[in-house]
Design an enzyme around this catalytic site. Structure first.
Site, PDB file in Angstrom:
ATOM      1  N   GLY A 175     -11.914  -3.968  17.181  1.00  0.00           N
ATOM      2  CA  GLY A 175     -12.061  -5.412  17.057  1.00  0.00           C
ATOM      3  C   GLY A 175     -12.606  -5.804  15.700  1.00  0.00           C
ATOM      4  N   GLY A 176     -13.536  -6.765  15.707  1.00  0.00           N
ATOM      5  CA  GLY A 176     -14.126  -7.240  14.453  1.00  0.00           C
ATOM      6  C   GLY A 176     -14.827  -6.152  13.673  1.00  0.00           C
ATOM      7  N   GLY A 236      11.743  -1.160 -14.575  1.00  0.00           N
ATOM      8  CA  GLY A 236      10.475  -1.818 -14.312  1.00  0.00           C
ATOM      9  C   GLY A 236       9.377  -0.853 -13.940  1.00  0.00           C
ATOM     10  N   ALA A 237       9.745   0.286 -13.373  1.00  0.00           N
ATOM     11  CA  ALA A 237       8.746   1.284 -13.002  1.00  0.00           C
ATOM     12  C   ALA A 237       8.106   1.898 -14.248  1.00  0.00           C
ATOM     13  CB  ALA A 237       9.385   2.373 -12.142  1.00  0.00           C
TER      14      ALA A 237
END
Length: 493
Positions: free
Chosen positions: A152-153, A387-388
């Site tokens: 949970g939290g 782009g790499a």
């Protein structure tokens, strides 16, 4: 103390008790507990009649390898280690003091979650911890050790910290447990398959380290603390003595395969450049096409990033981009120099990664390297396409020195793809083959990049160690010069 620790309950589950975990981490007799008398103030559901020692979490300070640390450990034998308001306040105040005292904070998580009897007060406790986690980020290292349930939290505090350590068959992390999954999704699943150590180390990328036992886990934590600064601004201490086997200067020349399409393990290159036996890999099991970790060069810690052609050809995908970006930003937080090894054919193509958001994830990589102001040295071992090439700490993103091996291929794309576009209408395969050879000789060498001042030097593999070490020496004392006035940038999360 007037109470006794319930060690047997934990031992029956094959787990250590909270105090044993603390003692396994800190130097002998160095732990000093604080807030031991803290108690909850809840009166609902008969809680006014319940004695919860130290409100279920042991907090204090100690030393590891002689250096101070703040540490807390939740005690599952006390009200299931559940977190109420006071429990949360103890942890939050410990983190606040760690910031003030300039030391790492280590959290040992073993809790059933929020203390339901306290209602919204328990949520208040979590909120105060989260706030301090964010305040501490980039100021002091934050380390989370998961040695029990974390649901949970509760998972968001570890999620906000720098490094998460897990242990097989003990660690569990999930937003909702198997029972809720069963109720909502009508799916039967075990704790281990939902959020066990292997899941988060190999698939989700939430965990940075996985160990077979608690003892091994704590040794990993101690080792990490030997590599990283303990607070922002700490001057990195360089070991007076280090070992580097000169034989590695010859070995490195044999790493690359003859065929440029064949894979190899980039870790062999890394090991041949850094001090002997000094590589400490981070997120080893996640996104194997990228490698991240710490190493030593002439006794000084550097952060190491590399594409690994031995896994998916070293291609960049969403997971690899996230893994590298997070690591680069950590190193930049604490002034750890960056060494990047590049052998990348590009960003992965196809609908699967596009739909996962490769544009967004890849942009994180560009952002992280561009923003990093620490010394940055890049070595292109073989491929650096499109782009790499830019994204992997090229000069265009602020690398201080970029070196390329003689067989490096720096281009928009590989020869086959380029010729297929440039000579799409050419029917004669012999002509295409000839043009392909010409393209390789003309464009797929480091020569043009060096002529354009994008490469600092073309070096032989056996020169790499000496060049890299000399470069980092020159870069000592480097300061950021880009001082545009702004609150902060907006990284494409």
């Amino acid at each position: 103390m007037s109470f006794e620790y319930n060690l047997e309950k934990q031992h029956a589950k094959g787990k250590l008790h909270a105090i044993e975990r603390i003692n396994a981490l800190v130097d002998k007799n160095s732990f000093m507990e604080i807030y031991a008398q803290a108690r909850h103030q809840c009166t609902n559901f008969g809680m006014d009649k319940k004695e919860i020692p130290y409100d279920g979490v042991i907090t204090g300070f100690g030393t590891i390898n002689g250096k101070k640390v703040a540490i807390y450990a939740q005690d599952f034998t006390v009200q299931g280690g559940s977190l109420g308001k006071v429990h949360g306040q103890k942890i939050a105040e410990l983190i606040e003091k760690a910031i003030e005292f300039k030391c790492p904070v280590i959290g040992v998580n073993d809790s059933g979650g929020a203390r339901i009897q306290e209602g919204v007060d328990a949520l208040c406790g979590y909120g105060e911890i989260f706030k301090q986690n964010v305040r501490a980020s980039g100021v002091i290292p934050q380390i989370s050790i998961i040695v029990g349930p974390c649901a949970g939290g509760a998972v968001y505090s570890p999620g906000l910290t720098d490094f998460i350590f897990t242990v097989d068959k003990i660690s569990q992390m999930y937003i909702t447990g198997p029972k809720v999954v069963k109720q909502v999704m009508f799916m039967d699943i075990t704790d281990e398959d939902l959020g066990g150590a292997a899941i988060h180390s190999q698939k989700s990328g939430v965990a940075h380290f996985r160990a077979d036992s608690e003892k091994e886990c704590y040794e990993q934590v101690k080792k990490l603390l030997d590599y990283i600064p303990h607070y922002y601004g700490e001057q990195a201490k360089t070991a007076e003595k280090f070992k580097f086997s000169s034989k590695k200067n010859k070995d490195i020349a044999t790493v690359l395969p003859e065929a440029s399409t064949k894979g190899y393990d980039i870790k062999n290159v890394i090991e041949d450049v850094i001090d002997d036996d000094s590589f400490f890999e981070v997120m080893k099991e996640f996104a194997g096409n990228a490698v991240t970790g710490f190493g030593k060069i002439e006794g000084r810690t550097v952060g190491i990033v590399a594409n690994n052609p031995g896994c998916f050809g070293g291609v960049l995908n969403c997971d690899a981009s996230d893994k590298i970006s997070r690591f680069v930003r950590y190193c930049d937080c604490y002034e750890i120099p960056l060494l990047t090894f590049v052998d990348v054919p590009g960003f992965i193509p196809g609908p699967q990664e596009e739909q996962k958001g490769i544009i967004r994830h890849g942009a994180k990589l560009l952002y992280a390297y561009s923003e990093a102001s620490v010394p940055k040295v890049t070595v292109i071992t073989r491929k650096a396409y499109g782009g790499a090439y830019i994204a992997m700490c090229s000069k265009h993103l602020g690398a201080d020195f970029v070196y390329a091996w003689p067989k490096a291929e720096i281009a928009v794309m590989g020869a086959e793809g380029a010729i297929g576009i440039l000579y799409a209408k050419e029917a004669d395969p012999n002509v295409k083959a000839q043009k392909g050879a010409e393209y390789r000789e003309t464009f797929m060498t480091p020569t043009i990049a060096a002529q354009r001042d994008y490469i600092s030097a073309v070096i032989n593999p056996e020169e790499t160690r000496e060049r890299v070490a000399a470069s980092f020496k020159i870069l000592e004392g480097k300061t950021a010069t880009d001082c545009i006035c702004k609150k902060h940038g907006n990284i494409p999360l």
